[in-house]
Design an enzyme around this catalytic site. Structure first.
Site, short mmCIF file in Angstrom:
data_model
loop_
_atom_site.label_atom_id
_atom_site.label_comp_id
_atom_site.label_asym_id
_atom_site.label_seq_id
_atom_site.Cartn_x
_atom_site.Cartn_y
_atom_site.Cartn_z
N ASP A 1 0.79 -1.30 0.00
CA ASP A 1 0.12 0.09 0.00
C ASP A 1 0.72 1.19 -0.20
O ASP A 1 0.52 2.49 -0.79
CB ASP A 1 -0.98 0.01 1.29
CG ASP A 1 -1.90 1.30 1.26
OD1 ASP A 1 -2.73 1.21 0.70
OD2 ASP A 1 -1.64 2.11 2.12
N LYS B 1 1.56 4.28 -3.00
CA LYS B 1 1.31 5.60 -2.78
C LYS B 1 2.74 6.24 -3.19
O LYS B 1 2.71 7.35 -3.82
CB LYS B 1 1.20 5.97 -1.37
CG LYS B 1 -0.24 5.70 -1.03
CD LYS B 1 -0.15 5.47 0.71
CE LYS B 1 -1.76 5.20 1.12
NZ LYS B 1 -2.10 4.70 2.58
N1 LIG Z 1 -9.69 2.69 5.06
C1 LIG Z 1 -8.92 3.73 4.72
O1 LIG Z 1 -8.47 4.52 5.63
C2 LIG Z 1 -8.71 4.25 3.42
C3 LIG Z 1 -9.05 3.61 2.23
N2 LIG Z 1 -8.78 3.85 1.06
C4 LIG Z 1 -9.35 2.97 -0.14
O2 LIG Z 1 -10.67 2.97 -0.08
C5 LIG Z 1 -11.21 1.89 -0.76
C6 LIG Z 1 -12.35 1.07 0.23
O3 LIG Z 1 -11.96 0.77 1.20
P1 LIG Z 1 -12.63 0.32 2.31
O4 LIG Z 1 -13.98 1.00 2.14
O5 LIG Z 1 -11.94 0.15 3.70
O6 LIG Z 1 -13.06 -1.11 1.79
P2 LIG Z 1 -14.63 -2.08 2.06
O7 LIG Z 1 -13.78 -3.51 1.88
O8 LIG Z 1 -15.22 -1.81 3.40
O9 LIG Z 1 -15.29 -1.89 1.03
C7 LIG Z 1 -15.07 -2.34 -0.50
C8 LIG Z 1 -16.37 -2.09 -1.25
O10 LIG Z 1 -16.24 -2.41 -2.45
C9 LIG Z 1 -17.20 -3.55 -3.06
N3 LIG Z 1 -16.41 -4.26 -4.33
C10 LIG Z 1 -15.40 -4.76 -3.94
N4 LIG Z 1 -15.12 -5.43 -5.44
C11 LIG Z 1 -16.30 -5.05 -6.10
C12 LIG Z 1 -16.32 -4.98 -7.55
N5 LIG Z 1 -15.97 -5.62 -8.29
N6 LIG Z 1 -17.79 -4.54 -7.88
C13 LIG Z 1 -18.29 -3.76 -6.97
N7 LIG Z 1 -18.04 -3.58 -5.80
C14 LIG Z 1 -17.07 -3.96 -5.30
C15 LIG Z 1 -17.51 -4.22 -1.88
O11 LIG Z 1 -18.70 -4.65 -2.09
P3 LIG Z 1 -18.97 -6.21 -1.69
O12 LIG Z 1 -18.92 -6.53 -0.27
O13 LIG Z 1 -20.40 -6.50 -2.06
O14 LIG Z 1 -17.97 -7.09 -2.39
C16 LIG Z 1 -17.47 -3.31 -0.72
O15 LIG Z 1 -18.73 -2.55 -0.43
C17 LIG Z 1 -9.93 1.21 -0.85
O16 LIG Z 1 -9.49 1.40 -2.37
C18 LIG Z 1 -8.83 1.61 0.03
O17 LIG Z 1 -7.67 1.26 -0.46
C19 LIG Z 1 -8.18 4.88 0.61
C20 LIG Z 1 -7.63 5.82 1.77
C21 LIG Z 1 -7.85 5.63 3.23
N1 LIG Z 2 -4.65 1.32 4.68
C1 LIG Z 2 -4.27 2.71 4.15
C2 LIG Z 2 -5.54 3.55 3.94
C3 LIG Z 2 -5.23 4.80 3.24
O1 LIG Z 2 -4.75 4.74 2.00
C4 LIG Z 2 -3.43 3.10 5.21
O2 LIG Z 2 -3.48 2.70 6.31
O3 LIG Z 2 -2.74 4.24 4.91
#
Ligand SMILES: NC(=O)C1=CN([C@@H]2O[C@H](COP(=O)(O)OP(=O)(O)OC[C@H]3O[C@@H](n4cnc5c(N)ncnc54)[C@H](OP(=O)(O)O)[C@@H]3O)[C@@H](O)[C@H]2O)C=CC1
Ligand SMILES: N[C@@H](CC=O)C(=O)O
Ligand code: NA
Length: 913
Positions: free
Chosen positions: A769, A773
């Site tokens: 990850d 970045k």
């Molecule tokens: N957590 C953080 O602090 C940060 C996160 N991010 C980014 O945010 C994004 C989301 O993270 P997060 O919310 O924690 O992840 P989650 O696992 O909570 O959510 C992912 C979502 O994506 C859906 N999904 C996965 N594959 C597919 C697909 N092929 N088609 C449609 N829906 C899909 C899942 O749905 P289903 O359950 O139906 O599979 C789920 O709703 C990631 O890319 C992460 O890198 C970026 C910065 C910070």
């Molecule tokens: N998993 C990531 C979320 C943000 O990109 C982190 O821990 O920094």
């Protein structure tokens, strides 16, 4: 008020039950008929009425000049004080439909602070229909008119009992009963004759207004105020015209008003709507929308300050709200706009209602009696409008007329031949058809016009017959009928002076894939009319309405991945949507939410309160193509953004195609920008060439302004030397809290629970990850690096690299706690801490990701929680780097970063800053 109680004792109705012998009309008897008029009117009884149905036989009323008769009752004349001390109100039938509503109307009148008020009132709702029904029954010799009359009596009696007491009540009931007795006698005459003249019908029907005016004035008097009741047949004089309409005689009406006022001067007057007299004092009505017309004429006679028409809608809408749910109540309309709208069937005043007040620039306000907080629509002269220029304010409303057919008369023999148009429309007139719209191109080879569908056959036949010779000689090539058409009109006073209105209108129609069959624009340019296929009409209406009425920053949102970040974003939007709309005119509509298995689609916007339940209970099978099509093909919303909140590279691989289709993309997903270099470059090239936007601030440092800071430095010409930092919220949290006796796996678990980790925490612990970045920032700085170019120091124990799931990994991690504990202790032994650091070395065109040791005083050692810290060393920030620091992971801050990218998009699209 002329009630039966004022009848002279000698009065009697002739016995009409016996058949007269002489079929020739004779003047049998003249006697006063004063319950019809205050001024003595003389009834001419005729003898032939039972012989046939010649309506003239029942023209029972003649009169001497009532003005002369009034002079007999010489009173000192007090001229009506005219001008803006008067405010006119008109209450329709529904406003006075029940006793509570009449009381409510009385309260509104009493509360109006105008110095003087004249209140025009209709019959209680349904009463006019009941009265006409009595006449129809009597004419049809149906005895039930008697019980129907009793029902009318009962309705008013019960209402009066609810509203009045004591003398007031008795007086009203006595008059009511006498009127009903007289009406019964009159209906009996109609029954016998089997026919009622128009004036007879008008006379009977007008009682509804008389009774409601009497009731309302008595209720107003109950509050201790003086209130006169006006039978407008004593004042309003109108001349019938050929087209079932009447023209007010303002001079005579003004004279009669002064006389009436001499005897009834009062600061509050309740007047009957709908009814009037002919110059011969024969009772008549003002026909359709008569009470509105009464109010307008009164407005003109009194030169009032304002005429308020009380109704049951909030005002005039920009389009029929049953067809366009986005329709808004118009604040102001010019007189011309109002009558253009009303022509096209909008629920506005009838044009003739506007004419009397327009002459004196008296504003008409349309208000909802059931929603007093709504300010209503003011119809006034255009000069009273605020100075709001621009395309959007140029068009006020849209209206449609259905069930039309187009007739196209075509042929080379038409050009330059005078009289062709006259011949065409002469033939149309001969069959009595109403031409709704005409269009002729200046080449003169064709004339096309719209007529009601039901009249088109007759029109076509008449034209074919009229032009038979021209058709056979080939001078006319065809008379074509195009059925199933509708008219869509855009109305607006400023259309004339605002360039681009038509272009915008037509491009909105084109975008909605609507074919235009004909176009017309009057020279006044108050309306542009297009003819479209009937089945396209509502779609066309919505498309043009949203183009002019939806804010340019209305954005259709498609959310992919309603997990932690996507879900938190939707919750934030729920809280903020109304504020954005109100304060910044940014209208964000979530038209679709999709996970990997199910999706939820909505035409107008997903309910942000219940979307989770709806997705679970009513979600349909996920289908990415259908999803994108749905979100983007909504012709009514000018912009689309897909928000990818997954961590899926297959979703990221669609960005190029979406951008190419004009769909903006916002994402926290790092996969596109850290995936194969070639794809990345292709995507960025497309983005730079198009006006479609791609924002990804949350991919680095979550909501922290990392990408935008870097872009700002580069765009302003700074040169990046190095970017160094702690880019992982998860690893930052872990090393900030991995202290004392704490187990490494325990702290990892906490980071996951806090929402800092990737969906699979191995992505964080492996350093991937962070490497993503680093790649994102490196590429942003112009380096052409692949992810594989970055050496990564992984913290994932080798044995756990390939375990099947994230859950299993988390379960087994504790077995390797000692490895990390050892590393930490080694660092502590030299007064240092462990930090996982990424570096973009722009000078040497490389990136690194590794676990480093820092002295406890180092800024990287000072962090807490999920803090990221990123130091930009640049040509301008050479000695002291530019540092951005703060929480770099977590649901709220990341969703906030995504949200702020969407708002950045809105501002690029023109939202106010
Ligand atoms: N957590 C953080 O602090 C940060 C996160 N991010 C980014 O945010 C994004 C989301 O993270 P997060 O919310 O924690 O992840 P989650 O696992 O909570 O959510 C992912 C979502 O994506 C859906 N999904 C996965 N594959 C597919 C697909 N092929 N088609 C449609 N829906 C899909 C899942 O749905 P289903 O359950 O139906 O599979 C789920 O709703 C990631 O890319 C992460 O890198 C970026 C910065 C910070
Ligand atoms: N998993 C990531 C979320 C943000 O990109 C982190 O821990 O920094
Ligand atoms: Na960021």
């Amino acid at each position: 008020m002329a009630f039966a109680s004022s009848l002279p004792p000698s009065y009697s109705l002739p016995n009409l039950s016996s058949k007269p012998k002489n079929p020739i009309t004779t003047l049998n008897k003249i006697y006063p008929f004063s319950f019809l008029h205050r001024a003595p009117i003389f009834r001419v009884s005729c003898s032939s009425q039972l012989q046939g149905r010649d309506s003239s036989n029942f023209n029972l009323f003649a009169s001497v000049n009532s003005a002369d008769v009034l002079l007999e009752e010489a009173v000192e004349e007090v001229r009506v004080p005219k001008g803006d001390t008067w405010s006119i109100h008109k209450f329709g039938g529904t406003c006075v439909g029940t006793s509570e509503r009449i009381q409510n109307v009385a309260n509104i009148v009493v509360k109006d602070e105008s110095q003087r008020k004249l209140v025009v009132v209709s019959a209680m709702s349904k009463v006019t229909d009941m009265m006409y029904d009595l006449i129809h029954k009597a004419q049809a010799r149906d005895d039930s008119y008697v019980t129907a009359m009793d029902a009318v009596l009962e309705k008013h009696k019960l209402t009066a009992i609810d509203l009045l007491k004591g003398d007031d009540l008795n007086k009203f009931l006595e008059r009511l009963q006498q009127d009903v007795n007289n009406l019964k006698a009159m209906l009996r005459a109609i029954y016998i004759a089997g026919h009622a003249t128009e004036s007879f019908s008008d006379f009977v029907a007008g009682h509804g207004e008389l009774w409601s005016a009497e009731l309302l004035s008595a209720v107003i008097r109950k509050s201790g105020l003086k209130c006169a009741c006006m039978d407008t047949r004593d004042v309003l004089v109108v001349n019938p015209t050929s087209s079932d309409q009447v023209d007010p005689d303002y001079v005579e009406s003004g004279r009669r008003l002064d006389k009436w006022y001499s005897k009834n001067s009062s600061d509050i007057i309740v007047a009957t709507g709908f009814i009037a007299s002919t110059p011969e004092n024969i009772p008549t009505t003002l026909k359709r929308d008569g009470s509105d017309f009464s109010a307008a004429i009164m407005g003109a006679l009194f030169k009032a300050r304002q005429v308020t028409i009380w109704t049951d809608v909030d005002g005039v809408y920009s389009a029929d709200p049953r067809k366009v749910s986005e329709a808004v109540v118009l604040n102001k309309l010019s007189y011309q706009e109002a009558w253009e709208m009303s022509y096209f069937g909008a629920n506005v005043l009838h044009p003739r209602t506007i004419i009397p007040v327009m002459k004196y620039d008296i504003p008409i306000v349309i208000r909802n009696i059931f929603n007093l907080s709504a300010p209503g629509t003011t119809i006034c002269r255009p000069a009273d409008f605020e100075n709001d220029d621009g395309l959007e304010s140029a068009v006020k409303g849209f209206a449609t007329i259905d069930n039309l057919a187009l007739v196209n008369v075509e042929g080379t023999g038409m050009a330059g031949v005078p009289g062709t148009a006259s011949a065409i429309f002469g033939a149309v007139k001969d069959v009595g058809a109403n031409v709704i719209m005409i269009s002729q191109a200046s080449s003169e080879h064709s004339v096309c016009f719209a007529v009601p569908e039901k009249e088109v056959r007759a029109v076509a036949a008449a034209l074919e017959s009229r032009f038979r010779e021209a058709l056979s000689a080939g001078r006319l090539s065809q008379i074509a009928v195009i059925p199933n058409c509708s008219i869509l009109a855009a109305v607006g006073q400023k259309m004339a002076s605002t360039p681009g209105v038509s272009a915008t209108l037509f491009s909105a129609l084109a975008k909605a894939n609507i074919n235009i069959r004909a176009i017309a624009q009057g020279c006044s340019e108050f309306n542009v009319t297009v003819v479209v296929k009937r089945e396209d009409c509502v779609k066309a209406l919505r498309a043009v309405h949203s183009r002019f009425y939806l804010s340019r920053t209305t954005i259709a949102l498609g959310i992919i991945g309603p997990g932690l970040i996507g879900g938190t974003f939707l919750d934030q939007l729920k809280e903020q949507a109304a504020v954005l709309k109100e304060k910044s005119n940014i209208d964000l509509r979530v038209l679709g939410v999709t996970g990997s298995k199910t999706m939820l689609l909505s035409d107008m916007g997903v309910d942000l309160l219940t979307w989770r339940d709806q997705l679970e209970e009513n979600g349909e099978k996920a289908d990415m193509q259908k999803f994108v099509q749905h979100v983007h093909s909504n012709h009514f919303i000018p912009n689309t953004v897909i928000v990818d909140c997954t961590a899926d590279s297959s979703i990221a691989s669609h960005y190029h195609e979406w951008l190419r289709r004009g769909i903006h993309v916002v994402t926290p997903n790092k996969k596109a920008n850290s995936g194969p270099l070639e794809q990345y470059l292709k995507l960025r090239t497309l983005q730079r060439q198009s006006y479609t936007h791609y924002f990804y601030e949350a991919t680095v440092g979550a909501g922290l302004p990392i990408i935008s800071t870097l872009q700002g430095l580069l765009e302003t010409g700074d040169k990046i030397i190095q970017i160094e930092g702690i880019f992982s919220g998860t690893l930052s949290y872990i090393f900030n809290n991995f202290e004392g006796a704490r187990a490494f796996s325990e702290v990892v678990k906490e980071a996951k629970e806090a929402g800092y980790t990737e969906p699979d925490p191995r992505d964080d612990l492996s350093g991937t990850d962070v490497a993503r970045k680093v790649i994102i920032l490196a590429r942003e700085s112009g380096l052409k690096l692949e992810l594989s170019d970055i050496p990564i120091q992984s913290l994932v124990p080798d044995q756990l690299k390939d375990v099947a799931s994230a859950a299993e990994f988390m379960e087994q991690l504790h077995k390797y706690d000692q490895d990390l504990a050892k590393l930490r202790q080694e660092a502590e032994a030299t007064g240092e801490v462990l930090r996982y650091v990424g570096v973009v070395d722009v000078v040497n065109q490389k990136g690194t990701v590794e676990l480093r040791r820092y002295k406890k005083e180092h800024p990287f050692a000072q962090l807490s929680g999920s803090d990221n810290i990123i130091a930009f060393s640049t040509q301008r920030y050479e000695k002291q780097p530019l540092i951005v620091r703060g929480p770099g992971a977590g649901a709220e801050v990341t969703a906030g970063g995504v949200f702020s990218d969407i708002l950045r998009l809105a501002s690029y699209l023109g939202a106010p800053s």
